[in-house]
Design a protein around this motif. Structure first.
Motif, mmCIF file in Angstrom:
data_model
loop_
_atom_site.group_PDB
_atom_site.id
_atom_site.type_symbol
_atom_site.label_atom_id
_atom_site.label_comp_id
_atom_site.label_asym_id
_atom_site.label_seq_id
_atom_site.Cartn_x
_atom_site.Cartn_y
_atom_site.Cartn_z
ATOM 1 N N ASP A 29 41.432 36.241 31.946
ATOM 2 C CA ASP A 29 42.435 37.179 32.440
ATOM 3 C C ASP A 29 43.769 36.470 32.703
ATOM 4 O O ASP A 29 44.839 37.035 32.455
ATOM 5 N N TYR A 50 47.609 44.727 32.232
ATOM 6 C CA TYR A 50 47.439 43.977 33.460
ATOM 7 C C TYR A 50 48.651 44.165 34.362
ATOM 8 O O TYR A 50 49.785 44.146 33.885
ATOM 9 N N ARG A 71 32.583 35.100 39.571
ATOM 10 C CA ARG A 71 32.957 34.886 38.173
ATOM 11 C C ARG A 71 32.151 33.729 37.575
ATOM 12 O O ARG A 71 31.629 33.836 36.450
ATOM 13 N N ASP A 79 34.332 42.412 36.049
ATOM 14 C CA ASP A 79 35.710 42.520 36.547
ATOM 15 C C ASP A 79 36.061 41.440 37.567
ATOM 16 O O ASP A 79 37.208 41.384 38.019
ATOM 17 N N TYR A 100 39.057 39.305 36.690
ATOM 18 C CA TYR A 100 40.347 39.978 36.874
ATOM 19 C C TYR A 100 40.759 39.949 38.336
ATOM 20 O O TYR A 100 41.900 39.617 38.674
ATOM 21 N N TYR A 101 39.827 40.306 39.230
ATOM 22 C CA TYR A 101 40.148 40.331 40.661
ATOM 23 C C TYR A 101 40.477 38.931 41.181
ATOM 24 O O TYR A 101 41.385 38.762 42.004
#
Length: 262
Positions: free
Chosen positions: A76, A128, A182, A234, A237-238
């Protein structure tokens, strides 16, 4: 939550990023053995437990090393910096493959009649929305001043590593939590993929009861890991979003609201 690992003792990070992913590799073989050798395994359960823990940890270290070298930088972050600053070298391979496939698909679909195009699935592009876009601050200049690196010229792994060093001790527990999730998600997928290849190759070499049962089990585990990824996917991304937000907050606290030195 303890997310740092100390030599000589296990932490939550060791459990999630090493032991559990490593256990995925030996679990199918272990379960296949319990049917034929249940009595022997039960009689030596203590020794077996230490062996399983040791092997899981060893395999986990290998998996963690692969993750930290190949997938260290969140995709990301790569995608956002590549899009925002138009740097093709930062685009991850997965994004390049997806873009190539999307372009091929769109090119093919465009040749069909309009009625057929309407019923075919469209290709959505996820946008994004990080603080780099939403606030007027010089992120590129900030990286150059704080890390003495140039976005677009220096390797993105060096930028990411030095950014983490710069933010060491400043990241919130929430950001560290998403970082850990992650890593767990990636390590589980690496483990399941490696185990699937290993057991399929073993099955091709020798078709025995153990290899057949082990292969069936690893297919089931791989499917469960895929389902898990749908829930945890996700997290990268976070984590990236929070990392940039907290770097922005740190920069503002040192330099002012515009992110520039006073």
């Amino acid at each position: 939550m303890e997310v740092s690992s100390n030599y000589g003792k296990f932490s939550i990070q060791d459990l999630l990023t090493k032991i559990i992913p490593g256990f995925i590799i030996i679990l199918p073989f272990l379960l296949s053995l319990t049917v034929e050798y249940q009595k022997q395994l039960t009689e030596n359960s203590t020794i077996l437990g230490f062996v399983i823990l040791g092997l899981s940890y060893i395999f986990g270290i290998i998996i963690e090393h692969l993750q930290s070298t190949t997938f260290r930088v969140p995709s990301d972050l790569r995608i956002h910096l590549a899009d925002h600053f138009d740097i093709d070298s930062y685009v991850p391979l997965s994004r390049k493959i997806r873009n190539s496939a999307s372009n091929t698909y769109l090119s093919t679909v465009s040749r069909f009649p309009r009625p057929i195009q309407r019923v075919l699935p469209s290709v959505d592009r996820f946008e994004y929305g990080y603080l780099i876009d939403r606030y007027d601050w010089e992120f590129k200049q900030a990286i150059k001043e704080d890390l003495e690196l140039n976005i677009g010229e220096d390797d993105i792994r060096a930028i990411y590593d030095l950014l983490l060093i710069h933010m060491d001790g400043k990241l919130s527990e929430r950001t560290l939590k998403y970082k850990l999730i992650r890593q767990f998600d990636i390590n589980m997928r690496i483990s399941a993929s490696a185990a699937l290849i290993l057991y399929v190759v073993a099955l091709v070499i020798e078709q025995s009861y153990i290899t057949i049962v082990s292969t069936i089990i690893i297919f089931i585990l791989s499917f469960l890991v895929l389902i898990l990824h749908l829930y945890l996917g996700d997290s990268g991304y976070y984590y990236t979003d929070l990392l940039i937000k907290e770097y922005y907050y740190d920069r503002v606290s040192r330099c002012g609201e515009d992110g520039k030195p006073s």
